[in-house]
Write a protein that holds these residues in place. Structure first.
Motif, PDB file in Angstrom:
ATOM      1  N   GLY A 237       0.850  -1.120  -0.107  1.00 50.82           N
ATOM      2  CA  GLY A 237       0.040  -0.177  -0.019  1.00 50.82           C
ATOM      3  C   GLY A 237       0.951   1.436  -0.057  1.00 50.82           C
ATOM      4  N   GLU A 238       2.294   1.076   0.050  1.00 46.53           N
ATOM      5  CA  GLU A 238       2.888   2.222   0.082  1.00 46.53           C
ATOM      6  C   GLU A 238       3.455   2.736  -1.254  1.00 46.53           C
ATOM      7  OE1 GLU A 238       6.055   3.769   3.719  1.00 46.53           O
ATOM      8  OE2 GLU A 238       6.608   1.746   2.709  1.00 46.53           O
ATOM      9  N   THR A 239       3.971   3.929  -1.479  1.00 48.08           N
ATOM     10  CA  THR A 239       4.480   4.613  -2.619  1.00 48.08           C
ATOM     11  C   THR A 239       5.712   5.162  -1.963  1.00 48.08           C
ATOM     12  OG1 THR A 239       2.664   4.936  -3.598  1.00 48.08           O
ATOM     13  CG2 THR A 239       4.549   5.884  -4.541  1.00 48.08           C
ATOM     14  N   ARG A 240       7.025   4.630  -2.764  1.00 46.06           N
ATOM     15  CA  ARG A 240       8.231   5.513  -2.420  1.00 46.06           C
ATOM     16  C   ARG A 240       8.750   6.223  -3.468  1.00 46.06           C
ATOM     17  NH1 ARG A 240       8.914   6.020   2.345  1.00 46.06           N
ATOM     18  NH2 ARG A 240      11.032   5.679   2.817  1.00 46.06           N
ATOM     19  N   TYR A 241       9.319   7.458  -3.236  1.00 48.51           N
ATOM     20  CA  TYR A 241       9.670   8.432  -4.379  1.00 48.51           C
ATOM     21  C   TYR A 241      11.043   8.493  -4.290  1.00 48.51           C
ATOM     22  CZ  TYR A 241       4.805   9.821  -5.330  1.00 48.51           C
ATOM     23  OH  TYR A 241       3.369   9.715  -5.614  1.00 48.51           O
ATOM     24  N   TYR A 242      12.065   8.734  -5.341  1.00 43.38           N
ATOM     25  CA  TYR A 242      13.133   9.049  -5.659  1.00 43.38           C
ATOM     26  C   TYR A 242      13.250   9.906  -6.797  1.00 43.38           C
ATOM     27  CZ  TYR A 242      13.340   4.528  -3.304  1.00 43.38           C
ATOM     28  OH  TYR A 242      12.531   3.665  -2.242  1.00 43.38           O
ATOM     29  N   LYS A 243      14.432  10.560  -6.860  1.00 44.04           N
ATOM     30  CA  LYS A 243      14.748  11.391  -7.942  1.00 44.04           C
ATOM     31  C   LYS A 243      16.092  11.461  -8.438  1.00 44.04           C
ATOM     32  CE  LYS A 243      15.512  15.545  -4.954  1.00 44.04           C
ATOM     33  NZ  LYS A 243      15.164  16.810  -4.645  1.00 44.04           N
ATOM     34  N   VAL A 244      16.430  11.406  -9.759  1.00 41.88           N
ATOM     35  CA  VAL A 244      17.801  11.264 -10.266  1.00 41.88           C
ATOM     36  C   VAL A 244      18.131  12.708 -11.030  1.00 41.88           C
ATOM     37  CG1 VAL A 244      19.078   9.638 -11.898  1.00 41.88           C
ATOM     38  CG2 VAL A 244      17.490   8.781 -10.239  1.00 41.88           C
ATOM     39  N   PRO A 245      19.313  13.147 -11.112  1.00 46.42           N
ATOM     40  CA  PRO A 245      19.493  14.097 -11.894  1.00 46.42           C
ATOM     41  C   PRO A 245      20.100  13.897 -13.526  1.00 46.42           C
ATOM     42  CG  PRO A 245      21.349  13.975 -10.399  1.00 46.42           C
ATOM     43  CD  PRO A 245      20.202  13.155 -10.122  1.00 46.42           C
ATOM     44  N   VAL A 246      19.290  14.070 -14.436  1.00 49.81           N
ATOM     45  CA  VAL A 246      19.488  13.430 -15.755  1.00 49.81           C
ATOM     46  C   VAL A 246      19.780  14.783 -16.694  1.00 49.81           C
ATOM     47  CG1 VAL A 246      18.874  12.095 -17.697  1.00 49.81           C
ATOM     48  CG2 VAL A 246      18.305  11.507 -15.246  1.00 49.81           C
ATOM     49  N   ASP A 247      20.930  14.965 -17.324  1.00 51.38           N
ATOM     50  CA  ASP A 247      21.325  16.164 -18.089  1.00 51.38           C
ATOM     51  C   ASP A 247      20.948  16.101 -19.471  1.00 51.38           C
ATOM     52  OD1 ASP A 247      22.178  18.916 -18.202  1.00 51.38           O
ATOM     53  OD2 ASP A 247      23.989  18.462 -17.198  1.00 51.38           O
ATOM     54  N   TRP A 248      21.042  17.087 -20.410  1.00 54.53           N
ATOM     55  CA  TRP A 248      21.047  17.254 -21.753  1.00 54.53           C
ATOM     56  C   TRP A 248      21.909  16.060 -22.235  1.00 54.53           C
ATOM     57  CZ3 TRP A 248      16.624  19.444 -23.233  1.00 54.53           C
ATOM     58  CH2 TRP A 248      16.220  20.605 -22.254  1.00 54.53           C
ATOM     59  N   GLY A 249      21.356  15.252 -23.300  1.00 52.92           N
ATOM     60  CA  GLY A 249      22.297  14.360 -23.889  1.00 52.92           C
ATOM     61  C   GLY A 249      22.463  13.142 -22.918  1.00 52.92           C
ATOM     62  N   GLN A 250      21.967  12.920 -21.962  1.00 50.42           N
ATOM     63  CA  GLN A 250      22.138  11.690 -21.135  1.00 50.42           C
ATOM     64  C   GLN A 250      21.087  10.803 -21.096  1.00 50.42           C
ATOM     65  OE1 GLN A 250      23.507  13.366 -16.959  1.00 50.42           O
ATOM     66  NE2 GLN A 250      25.423  12.887 -17.679  1.00 50.42           N
ATOM     67  N   GLN A 251      21.299   9.599 -20.910  1.00 51.35           N
ATOM     68  CA  GLN A 251      20.293   8.576 -21.084  1.00 51.35           C
ATOM     69  C   GLN A 251      20.149   7.701 -19.787  1.00 51.35           C
ATOM     70  OE1 GLN A 251      21.445   6.009 -24.292  1.00 51.35           O
ATOM     71  NE2 GLN A 251      19.152   4.913 -24.571  1.00 51.35           N
ATOM     72  N   PHE A 252      18.881   7.499 -19.272  1.00 51.42           N
ATOM     73  CA  PHE A 252      18.512   7.081 -18.155  1.00 51.42           C
ATOM     74  C   PHE A 252      18.031   5.559 -18.227  1.00 51.42           C
ATOM     75  CE2 PHE A 252      15.166   6.398 -14.902  1.00 51.42           C
ATOM     76  CZ  PHE A 252      15.989   6.800 -13.662  1.00 51.42           C
ATOM     77  N   HIS A 253      18.200   4.874 -17.107  1.00 50.76           N
ATOM     78  CA  HIS A 253      17.963   3.344 -17.310  1.00 50.76           C
ATOM     79  C   HIS A 253      17.623   3.072 -15.822  1.00 50.76           C
ATOM     80  CE1 HIS A 253      18.029  -0.954 -17.237  1.00 50.76           C
ATOM     81  NE2 HIS A 253      17.747  -0.868 -18.515  1.00 50.76           N
ATOM     82  N   ALA A 254      16.414   2.209 -15.535  1.00 53.37           N
ATOM     83  CA  ALA A 254      16.098   1.862 -14.193  1.00 53.37           C
ATOM     84  C   ALA A 254      15.675   0.614 -13.916  1.00 53.37           C
ATOM     85  CB  ALA A 254      15.347   2.980 -13.302  1.00 53.37           C
ATOM     86  N   THR A 255      15.888  -0.045 -12.969  1.00 55.22           N
ATOM     87  CA  THR A 255      15.334  -1.282 -12.739  1.00 55.22           C
ATOM     88  C   THR A 255      14.989  -1.371 -11.109  1.00 55.22           C
ATOM     89  OG1 THR A 255      16.469  -2.669 -14.483  1.00 55.22           O
ATOM     90  CG2 THR A 255      15.764  -3.911 -12.418  1.00 55.22           C
ATOM     91  N   ALA A 256      13.680  -1.830 -10.665  1.00 57.02           N
ATOM     92  CA  ALA A 256      13.366  -1.950  -9.344  1.00 57.02           C
ATOM     93  C   ALA A 256      13.347  -3.562  -9.105  1.00 57.02           C
ATOM     94  CB  ALA A 256      12.172  -1.229  -8.991  1.00 57.02           C
ATOM     95  N   GLU A 257      13.945  -3.918  -7.892  1.00 56.53           N
ATOM     96  CA  GLU A 257      14.011  -5.128  -7.580  1.00 56.53           C
ATOM     97  C   GLU A 257      12.978  -5.350  -5.931  1.00 56.53           C
ATOM     98  OE1 GLU A 257      18.063  -6.663  -7.363  1.00 56.53           O
ATOM     99  OE2 GLU A 257      18.448  -6.235  -9.624  1.00 56.53           O
TER     100      GLU A 257
END
Length: 482
Positions: A237-257
């Motif tokens: 029932g819970e939601t956890r929030y995180y933030k990641v700085p991503v600059d112009w030209g950078q590519q983001f990838h994420a996996t939650a385990e």
């Protein structure tokens, strides 16, 4: 009027409630455009919306900047919701032409939690509509069968969201974010890139670093590239929030385990959802995973590098990667998991990769509101690496220009409360040297009286609160224009 909602004490097995921005200004939506209150770019607002309601807020826009408004619906923890229940956010001009709209629904998890939709007025997006300076309206609607049936059966009234968690007719809390993006120098491409590196990156290696997530956008725990493990795990029932700085030209990838557990048995479909939002809180993509007590992982689809031209794509996953800045991950564990595997937190690990060299921005002709919203600074990178200034991961943040809080700050993720501004003043006075004992006692009594009066006023005028979020395609939708 600026107020903050007092945070009640939580039982040990209750999910952490949503953390509203501490500087959020409380406003009431209007049922018509004539009385709609004006919102200011760069600020965050707190409101509420009842079953079947359609609320209006006014936006005064120029003919240069792009405007983005997000709405986060916060139902009470344990509220009854259907997968198609949710929120619709749109921007309209004075002739009721819809500039754009977005939908957010609870989706396959069928679990009450924060859901966020966004809408925009973009210069150049339409040749005929929504280009002129003037008054526009933010329209926020509750949609879905449960919300409409709740309204017709009279289950809700203003202020009802604080109790009776199982009723679909409850009022939902509402957080509104409003950002301006300045214009850019003329010239350049007006087409989205058609290809990019979509191969899965090499797996990250090493031991995870412990970092606590927040319980809202404003309290999101900062992360850099690496392997991160939430200090407290995640409860059903819970939601956890995180933030990641991503600059112009950078590519983001994420996996939650989601970790394994030895308690309980059975299988929960669509148990965990991980959603990615851009710096304007616009949904980019999300991923779902089932759970049967053994470890499982959810991975976002390959995304393009951050580029201004991405906005010209008709694909939400591409067009959402249009800004540099903080990108937000919201991870929700469905409430149904508790029925099979109990109330104890389950381990949560995030694998974050930010690849590519930072590039220059598009050449903005002015400043964004809030300031720095669409850029990445050295301070941002340091915060992501070290967690500086976010020891609990749930410390609320504000732009500094978006107003000030007149009540107590929200509790942190651990359930403990922070110190209000008035209480800090009293403590500062006590710590100051050169004050006689008698004068000190009088001063302390006066200040604590002020604290009590302000707290009482805050409790009388505070907006309803809740806790709670959900699915992949079909949970969200968006459109430019009608």
């Amino acid at each position: 009027m600026t107020t903050t909602q007092p945070v009640p004490a939580l039982a040990a097995d209750e999910p952490t409630p949503y953390s509203y921005a501490e500087d959020a200004t409380t406003v009431d939506g209007s049922t018509g455009t004539t009385q709609a209150v004006r919102l200011t770019p760069g600020r965050t607002y707190r409101s509420a919306i009842g079953p079947g309601e359609k609320l209006y807020y006014r936006l005064d826009l120029d003919a240069v900047a792009n405007a983005y408004v997000s709405g986060t619906a916060v139902p009470a923890a344990g509220a009854s919701v259907a997968s198609s229940d949710g929120l619709r956010v749109s921007i309209e001009d004075v002739d009721a032409h819809r500039c754009s709209y977005g939908n957010a629904r609870f989706g396959p998890t069928r679990s009450a939690h924060p859901v966020t939709a966004w809408a925009s007025r973009e210069i150049g997006a339409d040749e005929y509509m929504c280009q002129a300076a003037g008054a526009y309206y933010l329209v926020v609607e509750r949609v879905g069968p449960s919300t409409s049936s709740g309204a017709s059966s009279g289950l809700s009234s203003r202020g009802s969201s604080g109790s009776g968690g199982g009723r679909a007719g409850q009022e939902w809390g509402l957080e509104l974010g409003y950002a301006w993006e300045p214009g850019v120098k003329k010239g350049g491409s007006t087409a989205a890139p058609e290809t990019w590196n979509s191969a899965s990156p090499a797996p990250l290696r090493g031991d995870p670093v412990r970092r606590r997530g927040g319980s809202g956008f404003a309290s999101a725990g900062p992360l850099a590239q690496g392997i991160w493990q939430d200090e407290t795990g995640i409860k059903a029932g819970e939601t956890r929030y995180y933030k990641v700085p991503v600059d112009w030209g950078q590519q983001f990838h994420a996996t939650a385990e989601l970790g394994s557990t030895t308690g309980g048995e059975g299988y929960v479909g669509n148990a965990l959802v991980m959603s990615l939002y851009n710096p304007a809180r616009g949904l980019v993509d999300d991923a779902l995973v089932n759970y049967g007590g053994e470890q499982r992982s959810a991975t976002l689809d390959p995304l393009p590098p951050v580029a201004y031209d991405n906005r010209y794509s008709l694909d939400d996953e591409v067009s959402g990667m249009r800004f540099a800045g903080w990108y937000y991950l919201a991870v929700h564990l469905g409430s149904a998991v508790a029925e099979r595997f109990g109330e104890k937190p389950i381990g949560l690990t995030l694998r974050i990769r930010v690849s590519g060299r930072a590039e220059p921005g598009p050449g903005y002709l002015g400043l964004a509101e809030p300031r720095g919203a669409f850029e990445v600074t050295d301070q941002d990178r340091e915060a992501a690496e070290t967690g500086a200034g976010t020891e609990t991961g749930d410390t609320l943040e504000g732009d500094g220009e978006a107003g000030s809080s007149g009540g107590e700050e929200s509790a942190g993720a651990s359930g403990g409360s922070t110190i209000s501004g008035d209480r800090r003043l009293a403590m500062t006075a006590i710590a100051a040297g050169g004050i006689g004992t008698g004068s000190l006692l009088v001063l302390t009594l006066v200040l604590w009286t002020l604290v009590a009066r302000r707290r009482a006023a805050s409790e009388r005028h505070a907006a309803p609160s809740g806790g709670g979020r959900a699915s992949r395609r079909g949970r969200h939708g968006s459109s430019r224009g009608r």
